[in-house]
Enzyme design. Structure first.
Site, PDB file in Angstrom:
ATOM      1  N   GLU A   1       0.847  -1.186   0.000  1.00 16.51           N
ATOM      2  CA  GLU A   1       0.000   0.000   0.000  1.00 16.51           C
ATOM      3  C   GLU A   1       0.885   1.239   0.000  1.00 16.51           C
ATOM      4  O   GLU A   1       1.991   1.212   0.550  1.00 16.51           O
ATOM      5  CB  GLU A   1      -0.910  -0.024   1.224  1.00 16.51           C
ATOM      6  CG  GLU A   1      -1.764  -1.281   1.208  1.00 16.51           C
ATOM      7  CD  GLU A   1      -2.725  -1.383   2.378  1.00 16.51           C
ATOM      8  OE1 GLU A   1      -2.490  -0.723   3.399  1.00 16.51           O
ATOM      9  OE2 GLU A   1      -3.702  -2.134   2.234  1.00 16.51           O
TER      10      GLU A   1
ATOM     11  N   GLU B   1       7.541  -5.459   0.648  1.00 12.80           N
ATOM     12  CA  GLU B   1       7.149  -6.748   1.215  1.00 12.80           C
ATOM     13  C   GLU B   1       6.701  -7.700   0.122  1.00 12.80           C
ATOM     14  O   GLU B   1       6.927  -8.887   0.183  1.00 12.80           O
ATOM     15  CB  GLU B   1       5.959  -6.546   2.171  1.00 12.80           C
ATOM     16  CG  GLU B   1       6.252  -5.707   3.362  1.00 12.80           C
ATOM     17  CD  GLU B   1       6.732  -6.570   4.497  1.00 12.80           C
ATOM     18  OE1 GLU B   1       7.136  -6.000   5.512  1.00 12.80           O
ATOM     19  OE2 GLU B   1       6.691  -7.796   4.371  1.00 12.80           O
ATOM     20  N   GLY B   2       6.037  -7.131  -0.866  1.00 18.76           N
ATOM     21  CA  GLY B   2       5.288  -8.054  -1.697  1.00 18.76           C
ATOM     22  C   GLY B   2       5.534  -7.963  -3.179  1.00 18.76           C
ATOM     23  O   GLY B   2       4.962  -8.714  -3.938  1.00 18.76           O
TER      24      GLY B   2
ATOM     25  N   GLN C   1      44.393  -7.846  -2.502  1.00 15.36           N
ATOM     26  CA  GLN C   1      43.652  -8.159  -1.283  1.00 15.36           C
ATOM     27  C   GLN C   1      42.330  -7.389  -1.178  1.00 15.36           C
ATOM     28  O   GLN C   1      41.326  -7.932  -0.740  1.00 15.36           O
ATOM     29  CB  GLN C   1      44.535  -7.853  -0.076  1.00 15.36           C
ATOM     30  CG  GLN C   1      44.188  -8.694   1.122  1.00 15.36           C
ATOM     31  CD  GLN C   1      45.190  -8.534   2.232  1.00 15.36           C
ATOM     32  OE1 GLN C   1      45.564  -7.413   2.569  1.00 15.36           O
ATOM     33  NE2 GLN C   1      45.635  -9.624   2.805  1.00 15.36           N
TER      34      GLN C   1
ATOM     35  N   GLY D   1       4.476   3.725   6.661  1.00 14.05           N
ATOM     36  CA  GLY D   1       4.465   2.710   7.708  1.00 14.05           C
ATOM     37  C   GLY D   1       3.689   1.475   7.293  1.00 14.05           C
ATOM     38  O   GLY D   1       3.120   0.770   8.122  1.00 14.05           O
TER      39      GLY D   1
ATOM     40  N   GLY E   1      34.700  -1.602 -11.039  1.00 16.84           N
ATOM     41  CA  GLY E   1      35.161  -0.225 -11.144  1.00 16.84           C
ATOM     42  C   GLY E   1      34.358   0.542 -12.182  1.00 16.84           C
ATOM     43  O   GLY E   1      33.133   0.445 -12.226  1.00 16.84           O
TER      44      GLY E   1
ATOM     45  N   ALA F   1       6.511  -8.690  -6.679  1.00 17.80           N
ATOM     46  CA  ALA F   1       6.909  -9.946  -7.317  1.00 17.80           C
ATOM     47  C   ALA F   1       6.923 -11.080  -6.295  1.00 17.80           C
ATOM     48  O   ALA F   1       7.779 -11.946  -6.318  1.00 17.80           O
ATOM     49  CB  ALA F   1       8.290  -9.814  -7.948  1.00 17.80           C
TER      50      ALA F   1
END
Lengths: 360, 250
Positions: free
Chosen positions: A130, A355-356, A271, A134, A331, A358
């Protein structure tokens, strides 16, 4: 008691889907991202492999594969490693099929699933997210109120994949007794579908905002029980897709680092690069294991609330870190579109937000 | 119509191959094994014949260790009807052709389709030897296949040096598939699940009453020599000088 082996069938599924993703999805991903469209022939090819619809019961004209969250993660990861947008598109039928197979009664299955047993690729859609602040999958502002023989649905949804193309949308709404999953047929009065959304990533996936204004759906179209478990299954599959995107970036960066030379040696031996690659590998494996444990718990009937939440949260963070490092290892080459790592960084970014999306 | 196809277990062509420590073969640890890609083409061709004819049985054979089950299962998932695993310890091409001769005698297929060679040792021998043992016509390296006379005869186009050759011959026959014959399908999910229930017969090669000794001995296995890195030249003159003086090709 601990066994990390996939069974012979799951291995064959993984190898087959991985080959399909590598040979078909990966080469098409860049152009699909540019054009904003998944090639219909590719969706059809995936449909013919039965990736999305194999769990439709035989009684409804399907093949009757036992639904399994673990097999689901295997397929989702392998496909997403090819290309996330196309994976989400070709798996979209599961947004309708899985809820109806798991929660639907015989009559609902007969009516809805018959649209998904044909020869032609048929997309599916689910409306969970939605646009409000929040937003939580378990605290929805969209409501479904029983009025006579109908549910009346009101609310706004966003990031609804394939909303304009699917014969059915599963709308998740707050009802008097938990989250209701309602099967809404395309063209139902009160269901308005907006223009296509413009997103940071997943550009080949058609997503829409939809508005539900006094949208009346027969009460018989409410899938049985509480939909929380279903949402958890979606989240596990999503975390597997995040792992697939991360794995793609990791392997591409590894190959690049072994090819590319700077200051007389391949950069994989530097490294700074080697540490990055090692950390990427650790994150990908950790995210996969958490997701598989959550899937295992769902399959064995356990209360997987904790495992699913951890897996989803971890995978969403991991894919951001891994795909960002993927760009960094390459790079300047990582920043240009000649290499796919920038696409994966954009596609991987959404997991931590939605949250949802796909949510197959 | 009955078609016999083969499925050799070979290392994935994408795997990096290393010679083992004592130089007798390749290092097998960590290798992913697949169906020989040319055999996959053979399986695909058999399935297309079956689909075109509406009725045909496709039987898939693998000779080797018990692990070959995986490759047979892949062929069954693609759509073959049943499988035969002949267990034999590291047979050479001659032994495999002897084994397949026995299997053909048992099964009496109308057509045997196999890959033109396996991508592991690239021997390219078994199809030819099998046809010779059976006294059947053979068409190797084929890129097109057409059946005629209700499956009683076949016309093949085969890839030869410098062009294409068309052959017609009566069945039964042995055919070996080249790369361009078709593009193999992916196994579908329902296909993979059906494969579990399809019959797989296991036969011990020693029970076939044939000589299995090796006629070929592998003396040693060596990696190809490493190629020196290329070099960027400054000018055409320098290139010509290098081609004349160093490469000695001009």
């Amino acid at each position: 008691m601990i066994d990390f082996h996939l069974d012979e069938e799951q291995q064959l599924i993984r190898d087959t889907v991985a080959a399909f993703a590598r040979e078909r999805l990966r080469p098409a991903g860049h152009e699909a991202d540019d054009s904003g469209e998944v090639p219909p022939a590719l969706a059809q090819e995936a449909w013919e492999l039965g990736l999305a619809q194999a769990t439709i019961p035989e009684a409804c004209g399907g093949f009757g594969q036992e639904p399994s969250a673990i097999t689901g993660t295997v397929i989702a990861e392998a496909l997403a490693e090819g290309d996330l947008s196309i994976a989400a598109h070709v798996l979209s039928p599961r947004l309708v099929i899985d809820p109806v197979v798991l929660l639907g009664n015989e009559q609902q299955q007969a009516e809805i699933l018959s649209d998904y047993t044909g020869e032609e690729f048929t997309p599916g859609s689910a409306a969970l997210l939605e646009p409000s602040w929040g937003n939580s999958a378990f605290d929805l502002k969209t409501t479904a109120v029983l009025d006579g023989d109908d549910y009346v649905i009101n609310g706004d949804k966003c990031q609804v994949a394939l909303a304009a193309a699917s014969p059915w949308i599963i709308v998740y709404a707050a009802a008097d007794n938990g989250i209701a999953a309602l099967a809404v047929r395309a063209g139902t009065p009160g269901l308005d579908i907006s223009e296509r959304e413009k997103n940071l990533g997943l550009n080949a996936l058609d997503t829409r905002e939809i508005q539900l204004k006094d949208c009346r759906v027969p009460a018989s179209m409410r899938l049985g029980g509480d939909a929380s478990d279903l949402i958890r299954r979606c989240r596990v599959a999503q975390s597997a897709m995040a792992v697939g995107v991360g794995k793609a970036s990791l392997e591409y960066a590894c190959d690049y680092a072994k090819e590319r030379e700077a200051f007389g040696t391949m950069i994989a031996q530097k490294q700074a690069i080697a540490f990055m690659l090692a950390e990427m590998a650790i994150e990908v494996d950790a995210a996969r294991l958490l997701g598989q444990e959550a899937a295992w718990k769902l399959d064995t009937g356990g209360d997987a609330v904790r495992e699913v939440s951890i897996a989803k949260s971890y995978a969403a963070d991991a894919v951001m870190m891994v795909t960002d490092n993927g760009v960094q290892v390459l790079g300047g080459h990582g920043f240009v579109r000649d290499h796919p790592v920038e696409l994966w960084a954009r596609n991987g970014r959404g997991f931590a937000i939605f949250e949802g999306l796909a949510s197959v | 119509m009955k078609i016999l196809v083969t499925a050799k277990r070979v290392p994935d062509p994408e795997t990096t191959i290393k010679v083992n420590a004592d130089g007798t073969g390749i290092e097998e640890a960590g290798i992913k094994w697949v169906v020989n890609p040319f055999d996959e083409i053979a399986i695909e061709e058999a399935l297309r014949i079956k689909e075109a004819q509406g009725e045909a049985e496709v039987v898939i054979v693998s000779v080797g260790s018990a692990d070959c089950q995986e490759q047979l299962r892949t062929g069954l998932a693609m759509g073959a009807d049943r499988a035969i695993l002949v267990s034999a310890d590291n047979p050479d091409p001659t032994a495999v052709s002897r084994i397949l001769e026995k299997i053909v005698e048992q099964e009496s297929p109308d057509l045997v389709i196999m890959g033109k060679q396996a991508i592991d040792d690239d021997s390219n021998e078994v199809g030819q030897m099998l046809a010779q043992r059976l006294g059947w016509p053979q068409a190797t390296f084929i890129s097109e296949l057409e059946l005629a006379g209700g499956g009683g005869s076949a016309t093949c186009v085969r890839e030869i040096d410098g062009g294409l050759e068309t052959l017609s011959f009566p069945l039964p026959a042995v055919i070996t598939a080249d790369l361009r014959l078709n593009e193999p399908r992916y196994a579908s999910l329902p296909g993979i699940m059906k494969a579990r229930k399809k019959p797989m017969e296991e036969i011990d090669a020693s029970s076939l009453g044939i000589e299995l000794g090796r006629s070929v001995t592998i003396v040693s296995v060596q990696p190809p020599p490493e190629r020196a890195a290329g070099r960027v030249v400054e000018s055409v003159d320098e290139l010509i000088a290098a081609l004349q003086g160093e490469a000695k090709v001009l």
